[in-house]
Every structure is written in C-alpha cells, then in structure tokens.
Design a protein around this motif. Structure first.
Motif, PDB file in Angstrom:
ATOM      1  N   MET A   1      38.901  33.777  47.658  1.00  0.00           N
ATOM      2  CA  MET A   1      39.952  33.924  46.962  1.00  0.00           C
ATOM      3  C   MET A   1      40.514  35.377  47.124  1.00  0.00           C
ATOM      4  SD  MET A   1      40.851  35.228  43.507  1.00  0.00           S
ATOM      5  CE  MET A   1      39.635  34.605  42.472  1.00  0.00           C
ATOM      6  N   ILE A   2      42.025  35.708  47.256  1.00  0.00           N
ATOM      7  CA  ILE A   2      42.189  37.048  47.296  1.00  0.00           C
ATOM      8  C   ILE A   2      43.112  37.406  46.068  1.00  0.00           C
ATOM      9  CG2 ILE A   2      43.880  38.617  48.469  1.00  0.00           C
ATOM     10  CD1 ILE A   2      43.174  37.171  51.024  1.00  0.00           C
ATOM     11  N   LEU A   3      42.802  38.121  45.508  1.00  0.00           N
ATOM     12  CA  LEU A   3      43.439  38.718  44.080  1.00  0.00           C
ATOM     13  C   LEU A   3      44.388  39.830  44.144  1.00  0.00           C
ATOM     14  CD1 LEU A   3      44.083  38.508  40.994  1.00  0.00           C
ATOM     15  CD2 LEU A   3      42.096  39.965  40.617  1.00  0.00           C
ATOM     16  N   ARG A  64      35.781  39.372  39.931  1.00  0.00           N
ATOM     17  CA  ARG A  64      34.306  39.195  40.244  1.00  0.00           C
ATOM     18  C   ARG A  64      34.172  38.012  41.286  1.00  0.00           C
ATOM     19  NH1 ARG A  64      33.700  40.112  34.761  1.00  0.00           N
ATOM     20  NH2 ARG A  64      32.716  42.037  34.306  1.00  0.00           N
ATOM     21  N   ARG A  65      35.324  37.018  41.278  1.00  0.00           N
ATOM     22  CA  ARG A  65      35.197  35.803  41.991  1.00  0.00           C
ATOM     23  C   ARG A  65      35.885  36.275  43.386  1.00  0.00           C
ATOM     24  NH1 ARG A  65      38.142  32.284  38.350  1.00  0.00           N
ATOM     25  NH2 ARG A  65      38.757  31.301  40.329  1.00  0.00           N
ATOM     26  N   CYS A  73      47.462  51.765  43.560  1.00  0.00           N
ATOM     27  CA  CYS A  73      46.493  52.854  43.430  1.00  0.00           C
ATOM     28  C   CYS A  73      46.668  53.606  42.123  1.00  0.00           C
ATOM     29  CB  CYS A  73      46.975  53.699  44.714  1.00  0.00           C
ATOM     30  SG  CYS A  73      45.706  54.901  45.280  1.00  0.00           S
ATOM     31  N   GLY A  74      46.660  53.039  41.193  1.00  0.00           N
ATOM     32  CA  GLY A  74      46.819  53.667  39.730  1.00  0.00           C
ATOM     33  C   GLY A  74      45.282  54.157  39.422  1.00  0.00           C
ATOM     34  N   GLU A  75      45.104  55.289  38.855  1.00  0.00           N
ATOM     35  CA  GLU A  75      43.720  55.720  38.660  1.00  0.00           C
ATOM     36  C   GLU A  75      42.844  54.760  37.738  1.00  0.00           C
ATOM     37  OE1 GLU A  75      46.602  57.174  37.673  1.00  0.00           O
ATOM     38  OE2 GLU A  75      46.778  59.067  38.405  1.00  0.00           O
ATOM     39  N   GLY A  76      43.366  54.333  36.811  1.00  0.00           N
ATOM     40  CA  GLY A  76      42.648  53.109  35.860  1.00  0.00           C
ATOM     41  C   GLY A  76      42.398  52.035  36.804  1.00  0.00           C
ATOM     42  N   THR A  77      43.052  51.449  37.558  1.00  0.00           N
ATOM     43  CA  THR A  77      42.845  50.328  38.545  1.00  0.00           C
ATOM     44  C   THR A  77      41.598  50.675  39.463  1.00  0.00           C
ATOM     45  OG1 THR A  77      45.003  49.468  38.258  1.00  0.00           O
ATOM     46  CG2 THR A  77      43.546  48.512  39.919  1.00  0.00           C
ATOM     47  N   VAL A  78      41.782  52.081  40.195  1.00  0.00           N
ATOM     48  CA  VAL A  78      40.904  52.340  41.185  1.00  0.00           C
ATOM     49  C   VAL A  78      39.574  52.778  40.511  1.00  0.00           C
ATOM     50  CG1 VAL A  78      40.214  54.257  42.542  1.00  0.00           C
ATOM     51  CG2 VAL A  78      42.578  53.571  42.493  1.00  0.00           C
ATOM     52  N   LEU A  79      39.399  52.808  39.154  1.00  0.00           N
ATOM     53  CA  LEU A  79      38.072  53.099  38.471  1.00  0.00           C
ATOM     54  C   LEU A  79      37.738  51.902  38.260  1.00  0.00           C
ATOM     55  CD1 LEU A  79      38.845  56.330  36.441  1.00  0.00           C
ATOM     56  CD2 LEU A  79      37.463  56.411  38.418  1.00  0.00           C
ATOM     57  N   LEU A  80      38.444  50.808  37.742  1.00  0.00           N
ATOM     58  CA  LEU A  80      37.746  49.732  37.498  1.00  0.00           C
ATOM     59  C   LEU A  80      37.355  48.783  38.575  1.00  0.00           C
ATOM     60  CD1 LEU A  80      37.458  47.121  35.337  1.00  0.00           C
ATOM     61  CD2 LEU A  80      39.900  46.378  35.783  1.00  0.00           C
ATOM     62  N   LEU A  81      38.137  48.840  39.508  1.00  0.00           N
ATOM     63  CA  LEU A  81      37.673  48.187  40.859  1.00  0.00           C
ATOM     64  C   LEU A  81      36.638  48.845  41.284  1.00  0.00           C
ATOM     65  CD1 LEU A  81      41.124  47.564  42.586  1.00  0.00           C
ATOM     66  CD2 LEU A  81      39.615  45.656  41.321  1.00  0.00           C
ATOM     67  N   ASP A  82      36.348  50.024  41.436  1.00  0.00           N
ATOM     68  CA  ASP A  82      35.341  50.754  41.913  1.00  0.00           C
ATOM     69  C   ASP A  82      33.949  50.201  41.339  1.00  0.00           C
ATOM     70  OD1 ASP A  82      34.086  52.423  43.859  1.00  0.00           O
ATOM     71  OD2 ASP A  82      33.856  54.042  42.257  1.00  0.00           O
ATOM     72  N   SER A  83      34.088  50.037  39.892  1.00  0.00           N
ATOM     73  CA  SER A  83      32.899  49.578  39.083  1.00  0.00           C
ATOM     74  C   SER A  83      32.450  48.331  39.210  1.00  0.00           C
ATOM     75  CB  SER A  83      33.248  50.042  37.646  1.00  0.00           C
ATOM     76  OG  SER A  83      34.245  48.949  36.962  1.00  0.00           O
ATOM     77  N   MET A  84      33.216  47.669  39.664  1.00  0.00           N
ATOM     78  CA  MET A  84      33.125  46.131  40.073  1.00  0.00           C
ATOM     79  C   MET A  84      32.396  45.821  41.670  1.00  0.00           C
ATOM     80  SD  MET A  84      35.665  44.628  37.827  1.00  0.00           S
ATOM     81  CE  MET A  84      34.981  42.965  37.111  1.00  0.00           C
ATOM     82  N   ASP A  85      31.865  44.807  41.861  1.00  0.00           N
ATOM     83  CA  ASP A  85      31.260  44.827  43.464  1.00  0.00           C
ATOM     84  C   ASP A  85      32.024  43.746  44.099  1.00  0.00           C
ATOM     85  OD1 ASP A  85      29.151  45.116  45.197  1.00  0.00           O
ATOM     86  OD2 ASP A  85      28.079  43.203  44.559  1.00  0.00           O
ATOM     87  N   THR A  86      33.213  43.964  44.333  1.00  0.00           N
ATOM     88  CA  THR A  86      34.127  43.205  45.295  1.00  0.00           C
ATOM     89  C   THR A  86      35.195  44.410  45.786  1.00  0.00           C
ATOM     90  OG1 THR A  86      34.696  41.810  43.270  1.00  0.00           O
ATOM     91  CG2 THR A  86      36.148  41.703  45.244  1.00  0.00           C
ATOM     92  N   PRO A  87      35.208  44.045  47.191  1.00  0.00           N
ATOM     93  CA  PRO A  87      35.874  44.800  48.256  1.00  0.00           C
ATOM     94  C   PRO A  87      37.267  44.921  47.847  1.00  0.00           C
ATOM     95  CG  PRO A  87      34.600  43.317  49.584  1.00  0.00           C
ATOM     96  CD  PRO A  87      34.414  42.916  48.083  1.00  0.00           C
TER      97      PRO A  87
END
Length: 174
Positions: A1-3, A64-65, A73-87
């Motif tokens: 799945m692509i989010l 996660r799925r 490329c918002g700062e908050g989104t970048v930090l959130l995505l970086d903290s999760m284990d998804t490309p």
C-alpha cells in the motif's frame, strides 16, 4: 500500500494530486492500493481510496502498514515520518503554485536532498522512487551530513540578509 499525505494546510496541493492521478491513469503504480489524505485538495486521483482528514492514530497505523509514504515537505511531517520505519518520499509545496505562503518547503527539500533524503521534483521522480524505495533516516545522519544541512541553510538565510528569493527545483536531467 502507498500512502500519500498532503497535510491539512489551507492551501491545496493539487499539483501532487495531478501527478498521482497521472501515474494511476497510465498504470505506473500497478495494482498496489493507493490511500490519500487530501486535506484541502480539490483534485483527487481516480482509483485511490481518499480521506479528507485522518485521526492521528489512524494516520500512524497507515504509515506503519504502508510500503511507501509520499508526503509534503513540512517540518512536522518530515520529523514524524523519519521517526517511523517506513520509506518515504518528500514533495515540497511551492508558493509559486499557491500551495503555501512561502517557499520554505523548497528550501528544506534542497537541504535534505543534499544529504541523500529522497525528494520528488516531478512525476518522473515519483516513478523512480516507486520502483526502488529506500529508507533514509535523518536521525542517523553523520555529524558531517548534519553540518552540510546547516551550511546549506546558512547559505539560503545569511545573517542580516533580506528574505531569500524563492527557490525553484533543479531542472530535470535526462
């Protein structure tokens, strides 16, 4: 799945929605499910499961799925995505297209691209990354890479200078 998430900004990110729609129309995503949190977008990609807004827990569960997350490329989104284990792949919003109040996402994207974080400047970048997503963790960057980002940001915003001119994405290379 692509989010795909464009956040909840008051500015629509229709350019990204058109890119995704183009990929779906030309079967460049294949049979993989595409889920979109579209915020205020007025263009929605056909064939995708769409949500205007997701609750935080639902959003994190989808991240996660997901095999891949495509996000603004918002700062908050970048930090959130970086903290999760998804490309993830980042697509900066631009003032030029009335997608944001300024071009700070373009500036951040250029700084992140200089240290290897995947950035999509056009639909072709989406296609390339869909084929070979890679996980890059900003948190694992070396001190040298972190200094490179800081140096790039200092070049963009020298002390005492007027507001920088809007940055445009680099030209596409063939």
């Amino acid at each position: 799945m692509i989010l795909i998430t464009v956040g909840t900004e008051k500015f629509p990110f229709n350019r990204l929605m058109r890119w995704v729609d183009l990929l779906l129309q030309h079967d460049l995503i294949g049979e993989e499910e595409v889920v979109v949190q579209y915020g205020t977008c007025t263009v929605l990609p056909g064939g995708a499961r769409v949500y205007r807004l997701l609750k935080e827990q639902d959003f994190q569960d989808l991240v996660r799925r997901a095999r891949l997350v495509i996000a603004h490329c918002g700062e908050g989104t970048v930090l959130l995505l970086d903290s999760m284990d998804t490309p993830f792949l980042l697509v900066p919003r631009s003032q030029r297209y009335q997608e944001h109040v300024d071009d700070h996402q373009l500036e951040l994207a250029q700084a992140l691209a200089s240290i290897g974080v995947p950035i999509a400047w056009g639909p072709a970048d989406l296609v390339r990354f869909l084929a070979e997503p890679s996980k890059v963790s900003i948190g694992d960057l070396s001190v040298a890479a972190a200094r490179a980002v800081c140096h790039r940001l200092e070049q963009l915003f020298p002390a005492g200078s007027p507001s920088p001119q809007p940055l445009l994405p680099p030209p596409l290379t063939r």
